[in-house]
Design a protein around this motif. Structure first.
Motif, PDB file in Angstrom:
ATOM      1  N   PRO A  49      -2.092 -75.289 -24.845  1.00  0.00           N
ATOM      2  CA  PRO A  49      -1.032 -76.056 -24.177  1.00  0.00           C
ATOM      3  C   PRO A  49      -0.414 -77.127 -25.067  1.00  0.00           C
ATOM      4  O   PRO A  49      -1.064 -77.674 -25.961  1.00  0.00           O
ATOM      5  N   LEU A  50       0.853 -77.421 -24.785  1.00  0.00           N
ATOM      6  CA  LEU A  50       1.513 -78.590 -25.340  1.00  0.00           C
ATOM      7  C   LEU A  50       1.326 -79.734 -24.348  1.00  0.00           C
ATOM      8  O   LEU A  50       1.485 -79.540 -23.142  1.00  0.00           O
ATOM      9  N   CYS A  51       0.989 -80.906 -24.858  1.00  0.00           N
ATOM     10  CA  CYS A  51       0.694 -82.057 -24.010  1.00  0.00           C
ATOM     11  C   CYS A  51       1.826 -83.083 -24.065  1.00  0.00           C
ATOM     12  O   CYS A  51       2.564 -83.153 -25.041  1.00  0.00           O
ATOM     13  N   ASN A  52       1.939 -83.855 -23.006  1.00  0.00           N
ATOM     14  CA  ASN A  52       2.843 -85.006 -22.964  1.00  0.00           C
ATOM     15  C   ASN A  52       4.319 -84.614 -23.015  1.00  0.00           C
ATOM     16  O   ASN A  52       5.164 -85.395 -23.472  1.00  0.00           O
ATOM     17  N   ALA A  53       4.646 -83.435 -22.537  1.00  0.00           N
ATOM     18  CA  ALA A  53       6.058 -83.039 -22.474  1.00  0.00           C
ATOM     19  C   ALA A  53       6.749 -83.815 -21.356  1.00  0.00           C
ATOM     20  O   ALA A  53       6.195 -83.994 -20.266  1.00  0.00           O
ATOM     21  N   THR A  54       7.964 -84.274 -21.617  1.00  0.00           N
ATOM     22  CA  THR A  54       8.780 -84.960 -20.618  1.00  0.00           C
ATOM     23  C   THR A  54      10.226 -84.509 -20.781  1.00  0.00           C
ATOM     24  O   THR A  54      10.615 -84.023 -21.853  1.00  0.00           O
ATOM     25  N   PRO A  55      11.057 -84.682 -19.760  1.00  0.00           N
ATOM     26  CA  PRO A  55      12.475 -84.333 -19.897  1.00  0.00           C
ATOM     27  C   PRO A  55      13.167 -85.065 -21.042  1.00  0.00           C
ATOM     28  O   PRO A  55      14.002 -84.484 -21.735  1.00  0.00           O
ATOM     29  N   ASN A  56      12.828 -86.330 -21.271  1.00  0.00           N
ATOM     30  CA  ASN A  56      13.476 -87.070 -22.359  1.00  0.00           C
ATOM     31  C   ASN A  56      13.147 -86.462 -23.715  1.00  0.00           C
ATOM     32  O   ASN A  56      14.019 -86.338 -24.595  1.00  0.00           O
ATOM     33  N   LYS A  57      11.898 -86.071 -23.913  1.00  0.00           N
ATOM     34  CA  LYS A  57      11.510 -85.447 -25.177  1.00  0.00           C
ATOM     35  C   LYS A  57      12.161 -84.074 -25.315  1.00  0.00           C
ATOM     36  O   LYS A  57      12.577 -83.680 -26.414  1.00  0.00           O
ATOM     37  N   GLY A  70      -5.684 -86.391 -18.266  1.00  0.00           N
ATOM     38  CA  GLY A  70      -4.229 -86.430 -18.334  1.00  0.00           C
ATOM     39  C   GLY A  70      -3.553 -85.093 -18.125  1.00  0.00           C
ATOM     40  O   GLY A  70      -2.320 -84.999 -18.197  1.00  0.00           O
ATOM     41  N   HIS A  71      -4.330 -84.051 -17.866  1.00  0.00           N
ATOM     42  CA  HIS A  71      -3.779 -82.706 -17.679  1.00  0.00           C
ATOM     43  C   HIS A  71      -3.173 -82.586 -16.286  1.00  0.00           C
ATOM     44  O   HIS A  71      -3.875 -82.709 -15.283  1.00  0.00           O
ATOM     45  N   VAL A  72      -1.868 -82.354 -16.212  1.00  0.00           N
ATOM     46  CA  VAL A  72      -1.164 -82.276 -14.933  1.00  0.00           C
ATOM     47  C   VAL A  72      -1.184 -80.837 -14.430  1.00  0.00           C
ATOM     48  O   VAL A  72      -0.421 -79.989 -14.888  1.00  0.00           O
ATOM     49  N   GLN A 102       8.444 -76.945 -22.200  1.00  0.00           N
ATOM     50  CA  GLN A 102       7.041 -77.294 -22.042  1.00  0.00           C
ATOM     51  C   GLN A 102       6.237 -76.000 -22.197  1.00  0.00           C
ATOM     52  O   GLN A 102       6.810 -74.912 -22.236  1.00  0.00           O
ATOM     53  N   TRP A 103       4.903 -76.127 -22.325  1.00  0.00           N
ATOM     54  CA  TRP A 103       4.089 -74.923 -22.543  1.00  0.00           C
ATOM     55  C   TRP A 103       2.657 -75.225 -22.129  1.00  0.00           C
ATOM     56  O   TRP A 103       2.008 -76.103 -22.692  1.00  0.00           O
ATOM     57  N   ASP A 104       2.164 -74.491 -21.115  1.00  0.00           N
ATOM     58  CA  ASP A 104       0.794 -74.689 -20.650  1.00  0.00           C
ATOM     59  C   ASP A 104       0.383 -73.447 -19.865  1.00  0.00           C
ATOM     60  O   ASP A 104       0.678 -73.314 -18.682  1.00  0.00           O
ATOM     61  N   ARG A 105      -0.330 -72.538 -20.540  1.00  0.00           N
ATOM     62  CA  ARG A 105      -0.711 -71.263 -19.927  1.00  0.00           C
ATOM     63  C   ARG A 105      -2.035 -71.338 -19.171  1.00  0.00           C
ATOM     64  O   ARG A 105      -2.585 -70.301 -18.775  1.00  0.00           O
ATOM     65  N   THR A 106      -2.578 -72.526 -18.970  1.00  0.00           N
ATOM     66  CA  THR A 106      -3.887 -72.600 -18.326  1.00  0.00           C
ATOM     67  C   THR A 106      -3.915 -71.990 -16.916  1.00  0.00           C
ATOM     68  O   THR A 106      -4.962 -71.463 -16.512  1.00  0.00           O
ATOM     69  N   VAL A 111      -0.570 -70.143 -10.140  1.00  0.00           N
ATOM     70  CA  VAL A 111      -0.005 -71.495 -10.252  1.00  0.00           C
ATOM     71  C   VAL A 111      -0.732 -72.463  -9.320  1.00  0.00           C
ATOM     72  O   VAL A 111      -1.134 -73.558  -9.723  1.00  0.00           O
ATOM     73  N   VAL A 112      -0.928 -72.063  -8.078  1.00  0.00           N
ATOM     74  CA  VAL A 112      -1.506 -72.985  -7.094  1.00  0.00           C
ATOM     75  C   VAL A 112      -3.004 -73.152  -7.283  1.00  0.00           C
ATOM     76  O   VAL A 112      -3.590 -74.135  -6.800  1.00  0.00           O
ATOM     77  N   LYS A 113      -3.676 -72.222  -7.974  1.00  0.00           N
ATOM     78  CA  LYS A 113      -5.114 -72.329  -8.196  1.00  0.00           C
ATOM     79  C   LYS A 113      -5.457 -73.163  -9.426  1.00  0.00           C
ATOM     80  O   LYS A 113      -6.629 -73.479  -9.656  1.00  0.00           O
ATOM     81  N   ALA A 114      -4.459 -73.509 -10.228  1.00  0.00           N
ATOM     82  CA  ALA A 114      -4.718 -74.215 -11.480  1.00  0.00           C
ATOM     83  C   ALA A 114      -5.336 -75.584 -11.227  1.00  0.00           C
ATOM     84  O   ALA A 114      -5.018 -76.256 -10.236  1.00  0.00           O
ATOM     85  N   LYS A 115      -6.220 -75.999 -12.159  1.00  0.00           N
ATOM     86  CA  LYS A 115      -6.885 -77.297 -12.058  1.00  0.00           C
ATOM     87  C   LYS A 115      -6.796 -78.024 -13.397  1.00  0.00           C
ATOM     88  O   LYS A 115      -6.706 -77.394 -14.444  1.00  0.00           O
ATOM     89  N   PRO A 116      -6.827 -79.355 -13.380  1.00  0.00           N
ATOM     90  CA  PRO A 116      -6.835 -80.104 -14.643  1.00  0.00           C
ATOM     91  C   PRO A 116      -8.082 -79.759 -15.454  1.00  0.00           C
ATOM     92  O   PRO A 116      -9.197 -79.709 -14.914  1.00  0.00           O
ATOM     93  N   LEU A 117      -7.900 -79.552 -16.746  1.00  0.00           N
ATOM     94  CA  LEU A 117      -9.006 -79.167 -17.619  1.00  0.00           C
ATOM     95  C   LEU A 117      -9.378 -80.261 -18.611  1.00  0.00           C
ATOM     96  O   LEU A 117     -10.381 -80.137 -19.311  1.00  0.00           O
TER      97      LEU A 117
END
Length: 383
Positions: free
Chosen positions: A316-324, A42-44, A303-307, A33-39
């Motif tokens: 990955p699924l993009c642009n996930a938010t609590p409202n969605k 807009g990738h968080v 949400q879904w992002d296995r990177t 988790v802590v080693k992950a980087k944006p790919l």
């Protein structure tokens, strides 16, 4: 109505000797988790926890805080992933065993048998990782099924254990992988009744789309039209219910068969690619009419992002938010609203799969937003 939301719970947040050997000293889910980087733009990444921090599940106060957060959100209980590989071999069992033996937290639970092999593809490779392709393999036998049941009998008898129709819930991740699964289910039903239980409520996990159609035995890549056949395949094995997941179907409908084919082909070569899908678009195609069946329990996907685990080669699924996410939860609750109260079940996938970007615990980006989304959706359906 109040839906019965049961959250799948990963116990991978504490070190064990096997993970030290396979992945490097001190490995836990947080390592990747802590080693992950944006790919991509807009990738968080990385995703950083908030209230609970980078916790260790050997601490009872963390487990208590998790239960309190879940209760506040309206979640009924946790469904702990259970790693039993056969011949009595378990992994990651300590957190659940301590919950069971201590009686704390006083929060409902059940188990999902994650009956799959562990290979060196389970988590992202590291320099200290063993090179074996198979690092822990599943083994099945009648004797082992008996030993497995007896090991879980104290849990099944615990007052906190989640029941449906008076029977302890036991989910199985790969129901078709168990040899002679009908005999396994019959054996456990007999043992349950012999030990004073009404039986076991078996729940088999499946997608509502698959690599080939089961209808008439014809091959159909990324079939999106035969959910009923996939569900019935599980039920006909003797399972009482199905835990359904619609991500593969949603991705197929969003991208089309040619794009899906290229994604899988590239994954087998050096041409690694990432299959990105807009969260809202995917969730609009996630559920099917068959999810309204009395014996189908749909999943909630925040949400879904296995990177963090898989690097660029994932979907990955993009642009996930609590409202969605809240809108998706509301749709799911609507699907099950006509069912008997006992069967108004939704499995939350998941409570804390941080390495798959699939969690509702508080994070630095949205705070309690994921949990509040569940609470808001439930409150909309209160009588």
């Amino acid at each position: 109505m109040k839906p019965r939301i049961i959250a799948l719970y990963l116990p991978q947040f504490h070190p064990i000797p096997e993970n030290d050997e396979w992945w490097g000293k001190g490995f836990t889910e947080w390592t990747n988790v802590v080693k992950a980087k944006p790919l991509y733009k807009g990738h968080v990444q990385p995703r950083i926890p908030a209230d609970l921090g980078f916790y260790d599940l050997r601490l009872p106060e963390i487990r208590q805080q998790q239960a309190e957060l879940a209760m506040e959100a309206g979640i009924e209980g946790f469904c702990y992933y259970h790693y039993w590989f056969g011949n009595g071999k378990q992994l990651l069992e300590r957190p659940f065993n301590e919950v069971l033996n201590s009686g704390k937290p006083d929060f409902p639970f059940c188990l999902c048998w994650a009956n799959h092999d562990w290979t060196n593809k389970t988590w992202k490779k590291g320099s200290s990782m063993r090179t074996d392709s198979m690092i822990m393999q599943m083994h099945y036998s009648t004797k082992d099924h008996i030993d497995h049941f007896n090991s879980l009998l104290p849990a099944f008898r615990d007052k906190r254990y989640i029941k449906v129709d008076g029977k302890p819930v036991f989910a199985i991740w790969a129901p078709c992988d168990i040899p002679e699964v009908k005999n396994f289910i019959s054996l456990w039903q007999e043992m349950a009744q012999a030990n004073g239980l009404k039986g076991i409520h078996f729940v088999g996990y499946t997608t509502n789309a698959a690599g080939k159609s089961v209808k008439d035995g014809k091959l159909s890549m990324w079939d999106t039209t035969h959910a009923a056949d996939f569900y019935n395949n599980i039920l006909e094995l003797g399972f009482d219910a199905v835990m359904s997941n619609g991500l593969a179907r949603a991705q197929s409908l969003c991208h089309g068969k040619l794009s899906m084919l290229w994604y899988y082909i590239s994954g087998m070569t050096f041409l690694h690619t990432t299959l990105r899908t807009d969260y809202a678009k995917a969730m609009s195609k996630y559920y099917v009419e068959e999810d309204k069946w009395e014996n189908v329990y749909p999943t909630l996907l925040p949400q879904w992002d296995r990177t963090p685990r898989a690097g660029i080669k994932t979907d990955p699924l993009c642009n996930a938010t609590p409202n969605k996410f809240q809108k998706s939860v509301e749709e799911a609750i609507g699907l099950i609203s006509h069912k008997e109260p006992e069967h108004q079940i939704l499995f939350l996938k998941a409570w804390n799969e941080w390495g798959e970007g699939n969690y509702v615990e508080p994070d630095q980006q949205f705070g309690h937003g994921w949990l509040q989304a569940i609470r808001n959706a439930i409150d909309k359906f209160k009588n």
